[in-house]
Scaffold this active site. Structure first.
Site, PDB file in Angstrom:
ATOM      1  N   ASP A 278       0.855  -1.167   0.000  1.00 26.18           N
ATOM      2  CA  ASP A 278       0.000   0.000   0.000  1.00 26.18           C
ATOM      3  C   ASP A 278       0.909   1.240   0.000  1.00 26.18           C
ATOM      4  O   ASP A 278       2.139   1.127   0.053  1.00 26.18           O
ATOM      5  CB  ASP A 278      -0.943  -0.023   1.221  1.00 26.18           C
ATOM      6  CG  ASP A 278      -2.147   0.885   1.011  1.00 26.18           C
ATOM      7  OD1 ASP A 278      -3.176   0.656   1.641  1.00 26.18           O
ATOM      8  OD2 ASP A 278      -2.055   1.817   0.173  1.00 26.18           O
TER       9      ASP A 278
HETATM   10  C1  GLC Z   1      -4.151   4.507  -0.058  1.00 29.82           C
HETATM   11  C2  GLC Z   1      -5.067   3.345   0.275  1.00 29.82           C
HETATM   12  C3  GLC Z   1      -5.163   2.335  -0.810  1.00 29.82           C
HETATM   13  C4  GLC Z   1      -5.020   3.039  -2.143  1.00 29.82           C
HETATM   14  C5  GLC Z   1      -3.593   3.523  -2.234  1.00 29.82           C
HETATM   15  C6  GLC Z   1      -3.327   4.290  -3.541  1.00 29.82           C
HETATM   16  O1  GLC Z   1      -3.471   4.922   1.067  1.00 29.82           O
HETATM   17  O2  GLC Z   1      -4.856   2.652   1.499  1.00 29.82           O
HETATM   18  O3  GLC Z   1      -6.432   1.681  -0.656  1.00 29.82           O
HETATM   19  O4  GLC Z   1      -5.313   2.153  -3.201  1.00 29.82           O
HETATM   20  O5  GLC Z   1      -3.232   4.325  -1.134  1.00 29.82           O
HETATM   21  O6  GLC Z   1      -4.034   5.486  -3.539  1.00 29.82           O
END
Ligand code: GLC
Length: 745
Positions: A278
């Protein structure tokens, strides 16, 4: 020059269908191995590096040097083609980029938030919405979305419940698979296909206290029985990628959790897709106190099974040194790069790296229509005393009130980066356009926005109510109040919304309350004060026309609660598939206002409930009314002694006993009465949407494999345990016709 000609010819050929993209896995594997064998370690680490760029020129430099494998958050189609051209034509090996974006519930045409889509209990409409999202997003070059989010979520304090498919394992599994099929279409190398991403792996929804990013403490057995099954369903649905979650579970951050990333995902489930962290979740393991620095974080992530790093660049900065030191093997790096290249070949990016979908797909009429249907089916009728709804032609004047009546930005809900408020059709606009010639409309906001504490406008709203035959009050949450990092400790309606509703109710006029929110809220008082209540988890672009047609009876609501509604915030987490405990509450427990003064210490309670809130929810999971009345009768079991290779064949008669055509979500729940470990009081095992015209009846059947009753037991083996079971078929998790059966060896 040769390379340019090569791509041009291939592109043209694939257009006229001469060259079929390679979709045979052995063909792809040989291409992956061939390319991998040409790559330097720097280029390999470049593929493992995903950036969300701030500066295009800086990005171009890195792409030219082969230091980037994927980008997110560039959505200008010309810029996407431009950077892709640099990757394909100016880097040494010409490996195309994967372009990613959070396309969570629509791209331009915004569908209800996933929690609202779950409320439809209609996987077909959810799949269609994902397909439409992929088509629209591919017109801007996006070929990878970070969706579905299939975190089982049982705590509405957690703002990300909005992005989930609710509290139930089975419902998350069904809806997640539907989204994956929609995003990926029939073949990943179709230019309108988007690689899906099962997230957040795993148990992120169990954040302690419902506070986002907080630790979770889920033991392996509960992981396997509750939180992992939707992700296994994602693997079975062919989900192309997985994303690790921010939380540490039992002290281990998911981004370095070898047990889930390798033992379960790769060894048990034989997954050959790609795993991405993430946002900066690798580097954030330093904050967790799990890693000493970025190099340590990179080593622990890749050694645990992560393939690609989102934005924190610890991989590309450190892993060459780590390999030299023997802390990470080249085999580990090669496996990660293989997973990335395999995905790129599967997406057809080598044959078709550039955008082919026309811009005209955005907001296409059929897309808007599908979004309206999804919004219609997502709306839940929670209360309808004296058939207040639908509004009949006896209603001459309607007062439209409340901060969510005409809030185009808020109505789209959380995780909307590309939907445009200008395209949102609000309830006020829709009611004017669609029903303005049938009724007189009076509109008074009352409050400017959901958190507004300025009560000066309430008098005008009350005055409007006095001049009307019916009042429809739109309240709820601004979109910023749910979604990532937006946890709430108090689930009551914000601002002076409650006061607004009570003031309107005091006029004595029939009051319809419509709540648009990103989570279930504690609305006991507001429900009490209203004659009818509709709940709409942020319904998206077409929420207005959907709600208008429901209010005026053109559409009969069929939504069901995908989450349990607590009476008070303090009841959370609350969910239907709970354990019974040794002291289950009685329905008639004495509550706090009934307790006599100087009551004896043991005269009250000794059961599992709250003195002030009791133990029942305001609304149970799977609950939703209709304008018509469905009657269940004649439950029949084909056999009540079964072995684990049999099926539970059960049928029930369903009658539409009311005056409106309608759709009922018939639900099948099962309880394993005694297990080697305590089991939930019931679990959803199947559901069907059944459309019946007024007066019609139908025999609804379920054929449930006994093997679906398997679980991870005391000895941590997975299987069905012989014994006694009970099943219910009904209209919600709280009511239904029941029958007992047993499973024998
Ligand atoms: C965010 C979220 C994730 C998302 C990623 C890209 O912090 O936790 O669900 O897809 O970053 O934006």
């Amino acid at each position: 020059m040769k390379k340019k000609v090569f791509y041009t010819v291939l592109l043209a050929a694939s257009f006229i269908g001469c060259s079929q993209p390679n979709n045979g896995s052995s063909d792809i594997e040989s291409k992956v191995d061939s390319l991998l064998s040409q790559m330097t370690i720097e280029e390999k680490l470049g593929q493992m590096n995903q950036l969300s760029p701030w500066d295009f020129d800086d990005l171009a430099k890195k792409v030219r040097k082969g230091e980037v494998g994927s980008i997110l958050n560039i959505v200008n189609p010309d810029e996407v083609n431009k950077i892709q051209k640099i990757a394909v034509e100016e880097s040494r090996l010409g490996i195309p980029l994967i372009v990613a974006r959070d396309v969570i519930h629509g791209y331009k045409t915004i569908f209800p938030i996933p929690l609202g889509q779950a409320a439809t209990f209609n996987p077909q409409i959810v799949e269609e919405g994902a397909r439409i999202a992929a088509i629209e997003a591919s017109s801007d070059g996006i070929r990878w979305t970070f969706s579905p989010m299939i975190d089982v979520a049982r705590d509405p304090r957690w703002g990300r419940i909005a992005e989930s498919c609710g509290e139930d394992t089975y419902l998350n599994a069904v809806m997640g698979a539907a989204m994956i099929k929609g995003y990926q279409g029939d073949s990943l190398n179709d230019p309108t296909a988007m690689a899906a991403c099962a997230k957040h792996f795993v148990a992120y929804g169990a954040a302690e206290g419902g506070r986002d990013y907080n630790s979770t403490f889920i033991p392996e057995r509960v992981l396997r029985n509750v939180y992992l099954p939707p992700f296994k369903a994602a693997v079975d649905a062919g989900c192309a990628t997985f994303m690790t979650s921010f939380n540490d579970n039992d002290g281990v951050p998911s981004t370095a959790n070898k047990f889930v990333l390798k033992d379960v995902l790769r060894d048990e489930w034989k997954y050959d897709g790609m795993v991405v962290t993430d946002w900066a979740s690798a580097l954030e393991m330093v904050n967790h106190g799990f890693c000493t620095d970025g190099k340590d974080a990179a080593e622990k992530s890749v050694n645990a099974g992560v393939d690609m790093e989102m934005v924190s660049e610890t991989f590309i900065k450190n892993l060459k040194q780590s390999v030299a030191e023997g802390k990470v093997s080249m085999e580990t790096i090669d496996n990660a790069v293989r997973n990335i290249l395999r995905l790129k070949f599967r997406l057809g990016l080598f044959e078709n790296p550039y955008i082919v979908t026309p811009q005209s797909v955005k907001y296409a009429e059929e897309h808007l229509l599908a979004a309206k249907t999804a919004a219609e089916q997502s709306v839940i009728l929670l209360k309808n005393d004296a058939q207040t709804l639908p509004l009949t032609d006896k209603v001459k004047t309607v007062a439209i009130v409340g901060p969510m009546a005409d809030a185009p930005y808020e109505q789209m809900g959380t995780w909307v980066f590309d939907g445009e408020r200008e395209h949102t059709q609000t309830p006020l606009k829709a009611i004017k356009d669609m029903y303005g010639d049938k009724v007189n409309l009076i509109f008074e906001l009352g409050l400017a926005y959901s958190r507004d504490k300025n009560v000066a406008g309430i008098a005008k709203a009350v005055n409007a109510a006095r001049r009307a035959d019916v009042v429809v009050c739109f309240v709820g949450e601004e979109s910023i109040l749910s979604g990532e990092a937006h946890s709430l400790a108090n689930l009551d309606l914000q601002g002076a919304q409650s006061q607004l509703i009570k003031s309107l109710a005091s006029t004595g006029k029939p009051l319809v309350t419509v709540i648009m929110a990103g989570r279930q809220l504690t609305i006991s008082d507001e429900v009490e004060a209203s004659d009818a209540v509709l709940y709409s988890f942020h319904p998206g672009t077409m929420g207005g026309p959907a709600i208008a047609d429901i209010l005026f009876g053109k559409v009969n609501p069929s939504g069901k609660t995908p989450v349990t509604f607590p009476r008070m915030s303090g009841q959370t987490p609350v969910y239907y598939a709970h354990n019974n405990t040794g002291r289950p509450a009685n329905p008639t427990e004495m509550l706090i206002d009934e307790i006599p003064v100087e009551a004896g210490q043991t005269s009250v309670g000794c059961r599992s409930f709250y003195l002030d809130a009791g133990n029942s929810p305001l609304f149970p999971f799977g609950y939703g009314l209709s304008y018509t009345r469905f009657e269940y009768s004649d439950l029949r079991l084909a056999a009540d002694k079964l072995t684990e290779v049999d099926k539970v064949n059960v049928s029930v008669n369903l009658k539409n006993a009311g005056n409106y055509d309608g759709t009922e979500v018939v639900q099948l729940y099962v309880q394993d009465k005694v297990g080697s470990v305590t089991r939930p009081v019931k679990e959803l095992k199947a559901f069907k949407r059944v459309e019946l015209k007024a007066g019609e009846s139908e025999t609804v059947t379920f054929s449930l494999p006994v093997s679906d009753l398997a679980f991870w037991g005391y000895d941590m083996t997975f299987g069905v345990e012989p014994g006694d079971f009970r099943l219910w078929v009904g209209t919600s998790s709280a009511e239904g016709l029941s029958a007992d059966f047993s499973v024998i060896k």
